[in-house]
Design a protein around this motif. Structure first.
Motif, short mmCIF file in Angstrom:
data_model
loop_
_atom_site.label_atom_id
_atom_site.label_comp_id
_atom_site.label_asym_id
_atom_site.label_seq_id
_atom_site.Cartn_x
_atom_site.Cartn_y
_atom_site.Cartn_z
N UNK A 34 0.78 -1.35 -0.10
CA UNK A 34 -0.06 0.03 0.09
C UNK A 34 0.80 1.13 0.08
N UNK A 35 0.71 2.31 -0.70
CA UNK A 35 1.39 3.45 -0.56
C UNK A 35 1.42 4.04 0.64
N UNK A 36 2.40 4.44 1.15
CA UNK A 36 2.76 4.77 2.42
C UNK A 36 1.69 6.00 3.08
N UNK A 37 1.40 6.93 1.89
CA UNK A 37 0.43 8.22 2.42
C UNK A 37 -0.74 7.42 2.69
N UNK A 38 -1.30 6.69 1.95
CA UNK A 38 -2.76 6.02 2.21
C UNK A 38 -2.73 5.24 3.43
N UNK A 39 -1.48 4.34 3.78
CA UNK A 39 -1.61 3.67 4.94
C UNK A 39 -1.53 4.39 6.34
N UNK A 40 -0.84 5.71 6.24
CA UNK A 40 -0.65 6.48 7.33
C UNK A 40 -2.26 7.01 7.71
N UNK A 41 -3.02 7.27 6.50
CA UNK A 41 -4.29 7.90 6.69
C UNK A 41 -5.08 6.91 7.45
N UNK A 42 -5.18 5.47 7.02
CA UNK A 42 -5.76 4.36 7.64
C UNK A 42 -5.45 4.42 8.90
N UNK A 43 -4.06 4.24 9.35
CA UNK A 43 -3.69 4.26 10.69
C UNK A 43 -4.31 5.51 11.58
N UNK A 44 -4.23 6.67 11.18
CA UNK A 44 -4.68 7.72 11.94
C UNK A 44 -6.35 7.49 12.00
N UNK A 45 -6.93 7.18 11.29
CA UNK A 45 -8.56 7.01 11.26
C UNK A 45 -8.82 5.68 12.19
N UNK A 46 -7.99 4.80 12.31
CA UNK A 46 -8.21 3.61 13.07
C UNK A 46 -7.83 3.87 14.47
#
Length: 222
Positions: A137-149
């Motif tokens: 997964x692109x890192x930017x997308x992954x970090x957004x998911x982490x922040x949301x979770x």
């Protein structure tokens, strides 16, 4: 060993735990016994070590100590959870295994490759994955998911690293997959859960010679 060992690898936020649940349901729909587990953890002693590692308390002791703690947890995990399940013919789905140690403590924290390999040899005691799914997964997308979770919760020891570290880990996982194509398959982890689950199922079914259709016990969930 009569069973099948499948590991899930990839950076933070790739959706490994969700996809493990979905794959487990599909495999159970074929009448297979499935054991889901994780690293660090998966057995009582290993879970105790997990708390120390993810809290960040071991970080001050240096990367070699962290790598040794991961190996200690893996010894307990393999002996008391993974090997017994494989010996009785189960499919074991594990969230992270030796590749994560290579990426996080080896390539990432600078523990030399010889030391990482020796710790791995001792810890796995001959148990190796039949298939490794690298969720990419692109890192930017992954970090957004982490922040949301995560919401207002503090990031754990590994989620809270700098962006450049997450990028380096992504490339390291992809390098392992490229070097070991017979064992590893890269899965595009972008898109919704169902789309990713279907990509995973196509790969697993092809690699393990399974029917392409199953009746998951939790269709539409995960």
């Amino acid at each position: 060993m009569a069973g099948t060992f499948i590991t899930f690898e990839g950076g933070e936020g790739a959706g490994k735990s969700t996809q493990i649940r979905r794959l487990a349901a599909r495999l159970e729909g074929l009448g297979l016994e499935v054991v889901t587990t994780r690293e660090p953890g998966g057995a009582p002693g290993a879970e105790a070590i997990r708390e120390v590692l993810l809290s960040g308390k071991a970080k001050a002791l240096g990367p070699l100590v962290e790598a040794t703690l991961f190996a200690a947890a893996r010894i307990d995990h393999v002996a008391n959870r993974i090997r017994p399940a494989l010996d009785r013919g189960a499919v074991v789905l594990c969230d992270r295994f030796t590749d994560s140690t290579r990426v996080y403590q080896g390539d990432g924290d600078g523990v030399d490759a010889t030391t990482v390999a020796e710790l791995e040899r001792i810890a796995v005691d001959g148990v190796r994955p039949d298939l490794t799914l690298v969720l990419d997964l692109p890192v930017e997308v992954a970090l957004e998911r982490i922040a949301t979770r995560r919401g207002d919760e503090h990031p754990d020891r590994f989620e809270g690293e700098a962006d450049v570290v997450h990028h380096r880990r992504r490339e390291a996982f992809l390098s392992i997959a490229k070097a070991e194509p017979d064992r590893c398959a890269v899965i595009d982890a972008s898109g919704d859960e169902e789309t990713v689950a279907n990509r995973i199922w196509e790969t697993v079914a092809a690699r393990l010679d399974l029917p392409t259709e199953s009746h998951p016990a939790e269709a539409g969930h995960g």
